[in-house]
Design a protein around this motif. Structure first.
Motif, mmCIF file in Angstrom:
data_model
loop_
_atom_site.group_PDB
_atom_site.id
_atom_site.type_symbol
_atom_site.label_atom_id
_atom_site.label_comp_id
_atom_site.label_asym_id
_atom_site.label_seq_id
_atom_site.Cartn_x
_atom_site.Cartn_y
_atom_site.Cartn_z
ATOM 1 N N GLU A 99 0.786 -1.237 -0.081
ATOM 2 C CA GLU A 99 0.112 0.007 -0.084
ATOM 3 C C GLU A 99 0.777 1.157 0.007
ATOM 4 N N ARG A 108 -9.217 4.634 -3.957
ATOM 5 C CA ARG A 108 -9.220 3.443 -3.468
ATOM 6 C C ARG A 108 -9.331 2.014 -3.959
ATOM 7 N N VAL A 111 -6.721 1.034 -6.049
ATOM 8 C CA VAL A 111 -5.400 0.502 -5.341
ATOM 9 C C VAL A 111 -5.704 -0.938 -4.943
ATOM 10 N N LEU A 115 -3.458 -4.031 -5.941
ATOM 11 C CA LEU A 115 -2.987 -4.992 -4.875
ATOM 12 C C LEU A 115 -3.455 -6.496 -5.474
#
Ligand code: ATP
Length: 236
Positions: A99, A108, A111, A115
């Protein structure tokens, strides 16, 4: 052309480490820098990422002169480095380390999807999501460093010695992943001691000697070049 260095020189105090480096990296390529210890490979990477100022010459990235741009702003523009020696944050978990790599990103959900992409590339990191970075094996830390660099969704991924300290099987695996990352659309510039692997995976490569580029060509040209074989591949 994504990256262009024109006649770049760099000094550490009175030591001149780069004596006029000119190179290009095109969109979509994997380009390798090979050379002996102290040739200036890591220094060239630092010049590109902005970790050391250049003494003269120009660096253009994605149509912009970034020669004097701050390192953090280069990350925002799309240059991301996975440094030699890994630089994993030992007290943070694997997930937190990843992160951190996304600190330039605001959305978000993006992200989260990045991930998942990194966990897809490195299933072993997914298994160790909540383990602290400092307790990972050397090879796992290497994967984490590469994964973290990917989290900023770079246009250009700079990899300094991605195979360093890895067992032969993991070396193959990390290069397979580099090729996969490249096929997913990220341009890659990598520094490698392991010239055999680097040249067999790279589209093009440059050979550095004492701060100068002495040879360039396609990966396979250099792989079959007698002088390169003799100096860097351990076979005459
Ligand atoms: P290696 O494969 O051993 O990592 P390299 O090709 O990456 O080598 P660099 O680390 O770029 O080589 O070093 C190039 C030259 O600059 C070397 O002579 C080195 O001693 C010198 N150098 C690197 N960093 C510094 C520093 N912080 N201060 C002074 N000299 C440095």
């Amino acid at each position: 052309m994504l990256l262009e260095l024109s006649d770049v020189t760099l000094e550490y105090g009175r030591i001149q480490a780069l004596h006029g480096i000119s190179l290009t990296v095109d969109q979509g390529e994997i380009v390798a820098l090979i050379g002996a210890n102290g040739a200036g490979k890591s220094t060239t990477m630092r010049a590109i990422s902005g970790l050391r100022p250049v003494a003269s010459g120009k660096i253009h990235f994605d149509g912009q002169d970034i020669t004097k741009m701050r390192a953090d702003l280069r990350v925002v523009r799309g240059v991301s480095q996975s440094p030699e020696g890994r630089g994993v944050f030992p007290g943070m978990t694997v997930r937190e380390n990843l992160e951190m790599g996304a600190y330039t990103r605001k959305v978000r959900t993006e992200v989260d999807s990045d991930l998942q992409r990194v966990f897809g590339l490195f299933p072993r990191l997914k298994e160790r999501e909540r383990q602290s970075g400092g307790t990972l094996s050397g090879g796992e830390q290497q994967m984490l460093a590469v994964g973290r660099a990917l989290m900023s969704r770079p246009k250009l991924l700079l990899l300094d010695e991605p195979s360093m300290g890895l067992a032969p099987k993991l070396i193959q695996q990390i290069f397979d992943i580099i090729v996969e990352i490249n096929q997913q659309g990220t341009t890659v510039l990598l520094v490698e001691q392991n010239a055999q692997q680097a040249l067999s995976r790279a589209h093009r490569a440059y050979v550095l000697e004492t701060g100068r580029i002495v040879k360039e060509g396609s990966g396979s040209e250099l792989l079959h070049d007698p002088a390169v074989k003799d100096a860097y591949l351990g076979v005459a």
